[in-house]
Design a protein around this motif. Structure first.
Motif, PDB file in Angstrom:
ATOM      1  N   LEU A  91       0.827  -1.218   0.000  1.00  0.00           N
ATOM      2  CA  LEU A  91       0.000   0.000   0.000  1.00  0.00           C
ATOM      3  C   LEU A  91       0.859   1.265   0.000  1.00  0.00           C
ATOM      4  CD1 LEU A  91      -2.667  -1.065   2.662  1.00  0.00           C
ATOM      5  CD2 LEU A  91      -2.793  -1.323   0.176  1.00  0.00           C
ATOM      6  N   ARG A 124     -11.262  -6.034   5.190  1.00  0.00           N
ATOM      7  CA  ARG A 124      -9.830  -5.865   4.964  1.00  0.00           C
ATOM      8  C   ARG A 124      -9.013  -6.000   6.243  1.00  0.00           C
ATOM      9  NH1 ARG A 124      -9.281  -6.662  -0.234  1.00  0.00           N
ATOM     10  NH2 ARG A 124     -10.701  -5.413  -1.467  1.00  0.00           N
ATOM     11  N   ALA A 155      -4.897  -4.822   7.196  1.00  0.00           N
ATOM     12  CA  ALA A 155      -3.674  -4.187   6.706  1.00  0.00           C
ATOM     13  C   ALA A 155      -2.790  -3.833   7.889  1.00  0.00           C
ATOM     14  CB  ALA A 155      -3.999  -2.932   5.893  1.00  0.00           C
ATOM     15  N   VAL A 170      -8.676  -1.602  -1.259  1.00  0.00           N
ATOM     16  CA  VAL A 170      -7.319  -1.524  -0.706  1.00  0.00           C
ATOM     17  C   VAL A 170      -6.838  -0.072  -0.693  1.00  0.00           C
ATOM     18  CG1 VAL A 170      -6.633  -3.890  -1.237  1.00  0.00           C
ATOM     19  CG2 VAL A 170      -6.364  -2.118  -2.995  1.00  0.00           C
ATOM     20  N   ASN A 212      -1.329  -4.640   2.479  1.00  0.00           N
ATOM     21  CA  ASN A 212      -2.604  -5.307   2.673  1.00  0.00           C
ATOM     22  C   ASN A 212      -2.347  -6.784   2.983  1.00  0.00           C
ATOM     23  OD1 ASN A 212      -5.638  -5.453   2.283  1.00  0.00           O
ATOM     24  ND2 ASN A 212      -4.987  -6.904   0.707  1.00  0.00           N
TER      25      ASN A 212
END
Length: 405
Positions: free
Chosen positions: A301, A320, A322, A349, A366
């Motif tokens: 990312l 998600r 991350a 994302v 991610n």
């Protein structure tokens, strides 16, 4: 024909006419309905307007990156449109292969070193807090300072106290003794939690006691290690589709030793080395001997302070997970809930990148999300996983933040 027969005939004729009108009306409504559906379908599938094209792309990506729901795209949308969307994903994958952290413009933990009061040191350390409003709150509720700033503990998980970050997000917990804050994050269609730990040495990866056979839930990891924060870590190979979570997919490094099954291609490796910095790289070109721990997934990312993901990366809107680290050394764990209409559908994302960038992430990646995405705080689950079980899926390992020693 008698008068009575005439009356019966007229009644029958009126009924026939009424039925005929009703059938005609129904056919007209059906025709209009089919026409509207056809128009909406054609608009959604073929319209070039940016707004519609964006959501068409998100729909295709969301369906095509969920193993059991690909048919939601392939049954209704021509393959050449799907292929175009997925080709754009391949172009981003090629870009991702080139990315590698250098840490050449930031020094972890850099500090002016001037003497500070406990209060000044606290607000320097927890710079994410809106210091003015937070100070005002502590003046009204001085009980929280009975053990001083270094031991300040506020649990705002379900109390709606008026304390916020500099970005306007709600503070859900502050545990100064364990170097941790929890932040509630919300956006268009999503809701989640961001945990920030001020001491990277408290962070490690713990594997299932039954690794190779089955995984364990996030809550089990949290209780076994008496953890401050716990989230899901590696992806897993779901042999037979049973969700046992016993086999790690992707590289997983523990104290310089590989215990996973590394992937090639566009998957990225992210982990913490002995210098306390998190690096993002390609596993097959990385010397893992100096890594305390590391995981492999995609996409990266943020690399060296630069956003390296554009839009959805072909992954649509999903729950998600991350992780990231800012230049001060703070470790960040983000969980976004999803697949729950009326509460949280999930995010892209790119949304994750934006959240982590708000809190100055210098490196970020991610991780496997979906129905695996989950966070526990002090042994209690504080996110809402989209898995069949409310306790979350069986995980091959977890990122565990231990309490400060």
């Amino acid at each position: 024909m008698t008068e009575q027969e005439k009356i019966k005939y007229i009644k029958r004729r009126n009924k026939r006419m009424k039925r005929a009108k009703t059938r005609k009306k129904r056919r007209r409504i059906l025709g209009v309905t089919i026409g509207v559906i056809a128009a909406l379908y054609l608009t959604f599938v073929f319209c070039p307007l940016p707004f519609i094209a964006r959501w068409r792309t998100v729909y295709i990506e969301t369906a095509m990156t969920t193993n059991s729901h690909k048919w939601l795209a392939t049954m209704f949308i021509p393959h050449y449109i799907i292929d175009k969307v997925m080709d754009e994903k391949k172009a981003q994958e090629a870009y991702q292969k080139k990315l590698k952290s250098k840490w050449d413009t930031a020094e972890v933990g850099a500090d002016a070193g001037t003497a500070k009061t406990d209060e000044e040191a606290f607000f320097d350390k927890y710079w994410e807090l809106d210091s003015e409003s937070f100070r005002d709150y502590l003046k009204r509720e001085s009980v929280f300072l009975s053990d001083g700033y270094n031991n300040l503990l506020i649990d705002n998980m379900y109390r709606n106290l008026p304390i916020y970050t500099v970005e306007g997000d709600r503070i859900l917990a502050v545990d100064a003794a364990n170097n941790t804050i929890i932040i509630g994050v919300k956006g268009e269609g999503y809701s989640g939690k961001l945990a920030i730990v001020k001491n990277i040495n408290q962070v490690s990866v713990k594997n299932s006691a039954y690794l190779g056979s089955r995984g364990e839930t996030c809550g089990v990891y949290a209780k076994r290690y008496d953890a401050e924060v716990t989230i899901n870590a590696s992806a897993f190979r779901d042999v037979g589709g049973h969700g046992s979570g016993g086999l790690i997919r992707g590289a997983c490094v523990e104290n310089g030793r590989e215990i996973g099954t590394p992937e090639r291609g566009y998957w990225k490796f992210a982990g913490v080395r002995s210098d306390g910095k998190m690096y993002v790289s390609n596993y097959y070109s990385t010397d893992i001997s100096d890594y305390r721990w590391g995981l492999e997934f995609y996409p990266a990312l943020i690399v060296d302070g630069k956003n390296v993901v554009d839009g959805t990366f072909g992954m649509g809107i999903q729950p998600r997970t991350a992780i990231g680290q800012n230049s001060a050394g703070d470790f960040m764990m983000l969980i976004i809930d999803g697949r729950q209409v009326g509460y949280s559908l999930g995010c892209t994302v790119s949304d994750c990148e934006k959240i982590l960038s708000r809190y100055k992430a210098y490196q970020a990646i991610n991780l496997d999300g979906g129905s695996s995405a989950i966070m526990c705080y002090k042994g209690k689950q504080i996110t809402k996983p989209s898995s069949v079980s409310s306790l979350g899926r069986f995980l091959p390992n977890a990122i565990v933040v231990s309490k400060a020693s």
